[in-house]
Scaffold this motif. Sequence first.
Motif, mmCIF file in Angstrom:
data_model
loop_
_atom_site.group_PDB
_atom_site.id
_atom_site.type_symbol
_atom_site.label_atom_id
_atom_site.label_comp_id
_atom_site.label_asym_id
_atom_site.label_seq_id
_atom_site.Cartn_x
_atom_site.Cartn_y
_atom_site.Cartn_z
ATOM 1 N N ALA A 421 0.936 -1.075 -0.167
ATOM 2 C CA ALA A 421 0.012 -0.018 -0.192
ATOM 3 C C ALA A 421 0.980 1.359 -0.030
ATOM 4 O O ALA A 421 1.622 1.589 1.013
ATOM 5 N N VAL A 422 0.925 2.051 -1.153
ATOM 6 C CA VAL A 422 1.792 3.095 -1.113
ATOM 7 C C VAL A 422 0.559 4.401 -1.060
ATOM 8 O O VAL A 422 -0.180 4.698 -2.028
ATOM 9 N N ARG A 423 0.850 5.161 0.122
ATOM 10 C CA ARG A 423 -0.306 6.027 0.339
ATOM 11 C C ARG A 423 0.475 7.459 0.772
ATOM 12 O O ARG A 423 1.894 7.246 1.002
ATOM 13 N N GLN A 424 -0.194 8.652 0.632
ATOM 14 C CA GLN A 424 0.438 9.807 1.177
ATOM 15 C C GLN A 424 0.755 9.726 2.577
ATOM 16 O O GLN A 424 -0.033 9.107 3.273
ATOM 17 N N THR A 425 1.841 10.457 3.014
ATOM 18 C CA THR A 425 2.195 10.336 4.310
ATOM 19 C C THR A 425 1.830 11.434 5.294
ATOM 20 O O THR A 425 1.804 11.240 6.678
ATOM 21 N N GLY A 426 1.350 12.689 4.800
ATOM 22 C CA GLY A 426 0.729 13.469 5.644
ATOM 23 C C GLY A 426 1.936 13.867 6.450
ATOM 24 O O GLY A 426 3.195 13.807 6.275
ATOM 25 N N ALA A 525 2.664 15.461 0.958
ATOM 26 C CA ALA A 525 1.877 15.123 -0.297
ATOM 27 C C ALA A 525 2.411 13.779 -0.994
ATOM 28 O O ALA A 525 1.780 13.470 -1.746
ATOM 29 N N SER A 526 3.522 13.696 -0.680
ATOM 30 C CA SER A 526 4.110 12.537 -1.452
ATOM 31 C C SER A 526 4.012 11.158 -0.729
ATOM 32 O O SER A 526 3.335 10.918 0.248
ATOM 33 N N ARG A 618 -7.951 10.321 4.649
ATOM 34 C CA ARG A 618 -7.836 9.227 3.770
ATOM 35 C C ARG A 618 -6.796 8.180 4.310
ATOM 36 O O ARG A 618 -6.838 7.035 4.306
ATOM 37 N N ASP A 619 -5.942 8.734 5.205
ATOM 38 C CA ASP A 619 -4.726 7.763 5.654
ATOM 39 C C ASP A 619 -4.568 8.614 7.022
ATOM 40 O O ASP A 619 -4.339 9.696 7.232
ATOM 41 N N ALA A 620 -4.194 7.599 7.949
ATOM 42 C CA ALA A 620 -4.020 8.255 9.436
ATOM 43 C C ALA A 620 -2.588 7.237 9.767
ATOM 44 O O ALA A 620 -2.541 5.826 9.548
ATOM 45 N N TRP A 621 -1.676 7.810 10.169
ATOM 46 C CA TRP A 621 -0.211 7.345 10.714
ATOM 47 C C TRP A 621 0.088 7.663 12.067
ATOM 48 O O TRP A 621 0.014 8.614 12.559
ATOM 49 N N PHE A 622 0.660 6.629 12.639
ATOM 50 C CA PHE A 622 1.829 6.983 13.739
ATOM 51 C C PHE A 622 2.875 6.043 13.614
ATOM 52 O O PHE A 622 2.835 5.034 13.810
ATOM 53 N N ILE A 623 4.189 6.754 13.713
ATOM 54 C CA ILE A 623 5.394 6.064 13.796
ATOM 55 C C ILE A 623 6.248 6.690 14.774
ATOM 56 O O ILE A 623 6.173 7.973 15.099
#
Length: 713
Positions: A421-426, A525-526, A618-623
């Motif tokens: 899954a290649v998605r925008q990183t925000g 946006a990438s 559309r995408d939610a991240w936590f790293i």
Amino acid sequence: MTSARPPRKKLAAPRRATAGSKPPARKSAARKSAAPRKPRGGNPISRFFRSALALIWRLTWGVVWRGMAMVMLILGLATFYFYTTLPPLAEMLDNRAQGSVTMIDREGEVFAWRGETFGGAITASNVSPHLKNAIVATEDRRFYRHLGVSPRGIAGAIRSNLSEGRSAFSGAGGSTITQQVAKLLCLGVPYDPTVWDSEASYEADCRRGTLWRKIKELPYAFALEAKFSKDDILTIYMNRAFLGAGSRGFEAAAQRYFARSANEVGPAEGAMLAGLLVAPSYYAPTRNLERAQERAAVVVELMYEQGYLDEFEYAEARAHPATLSQRAEEQQGIAFADWLMLDAPTYLARETTEDVIMRTTFDPRLQAATEAAVEKVYADKVREGSQAEVAVVVMSADGAVRAMVGGRQAQTGGFNRAVQAVRQTGSAFKPFLFAAALENGFQPFDIVEDAPLTINTPGSGPWSPRNYDGEFRGFVTMSEALSESLNTPAVRISEAMGRDRVREVANAFGLRSELAEGPALALGASESNLLQMTAAYAGILNGGSAVRPYGIEELKLLGDSTPLFGVSTGIGERVISERSAQMLTWMMSRVLEDGTGRRAKLPNREAAGKTGTTQAARDAWFIGFTADYVAGVWMGNDDNTPLTGVTGGGLPAEIWRETMIRIHEDVRPRPLPMVAPERSRSEATPPPTQTAPRAAPLDDAIRGILGSLFGGN
């Protein structure tokens, strides 16, 4: 002297026959022959039909026995031909066109198989007698009494097929074990990739149940019976049969499902293995254990009826059906194994013709902890019926991947969202922007303005970034801009340094997908995948060096002692200085302390990280990371529709926290490798209603650039 004469016979005329006297036999026979012949029974028409039928019978019988003789001759010649072409027994046990990949975790245990696993040769003489009996009872009860073909079995199969509305040779085939071996050997025709599209199509052609195929099986079966003993034929069968889950042969299946050799299985396990023969994928216990147990119960019944089990063994097998080994039941590391198959060289993974052994970085304890964390948060916090998917990656600071979740439902060969899954990183991209800033002289307490900003982009027109909550905070420190994930300060810093510099640093950290060209680069946006993003964060933890994620520590061919290659670390070239990395780590720790990642804060353990939410959620991240592990979490919908009420600081942060708590059990807390700035945050941050003082000023050149950007906005 006169000589004596013999006495003369008395002459007499022949006696005339009188009435009632019997005539001489010869004359009587002559008179009979001279008498006119009476017609033999019936009229001429009946005599004609009798003669015609007799002629037809003689002609038919002549054709039949000659035809039978010809058939027997052809059958004998064909049998002799196949007999001469049959290879030695040892060459017939493993003739796979595709090899296998066996994956071993960091504790030395097998956790996954791919391709067709063989497991090693077994023989009918050393295999468990319970397994041997289960196979014979299920597949061919008269195996040791027939000559390779069972006319009774074929007739019964034809009758069954016709009664169920199928053609005579569709469905049940009535094949003996010998005939099934003939199919497994494809009547001696080897696999040729130039003829068949795949090995699967080759095997499908070998298993066709047409009349002509059945006819060709006969001489091959007779040749097998002539050249090999019954136990030899059974040995071929036990080693060549496909038994689901990539297992070729009963030894591989026993190891796969029960973690033991086929020489050691008991009645219940032998019955389950033999039950797979009718439909290996459908009855595979890893797919549906209850269904496999029901099928095994039928086999146990057959074994008892045919005298292979006594009363006690029968009752024991029925009361305690076979179950999967813990390793097989957990089916851990499916996404991890799929990733390795994609990451490893094709000729040693997906297209290998050899048996490959991979020693990997996979940690089953961490995988179980990660899966439990995802399950708990979804059970407690995600509404029922939600289609939101999740991916999680856990790795060490050097890039050694320890655990991976590719989606809510683990399925071999399924879509692995952690990698595919290649998605925008925000805003999860922002640490690399601030890494570039720190490396270019910025300091955590430098002041930047959070205020409306418009940038004219050639070809796109004016563009105005806004914060997630739509509010602006005035002058803030760089540290605060990162912890609160403010957008306009990030864009101002990116434009001040130059986007090329930001891209350069991000690329060096491993984000090598095509990065955005416009000012939205600063806001993520990438696109990237979770594995790459997590590895890039590992580069921050290890002191600023690039990291290549890896999962294979050593790869070798089965039976070889010398590895083909090995990897001991994924750390590459330095990207930023160690001090810059340590200051960035401190800034990211504030995200969990008082920023957007507060819900990820760990009890009694230092941690750092960053949230990320893309446009329209559309995408939610936590790293983030501790001193020991780096973990990344992504949530989103597969169709890229917006999430409902989910941001990076919400459910992803909670999954991250639950994962980190579990994987750090029994791990002594260690401090993060970070350096706090000299000036305290309380001194540097102005009150929200005041104009910001010149705390920790930028150098004149950077301040001039920022001033030109800030003016008029």
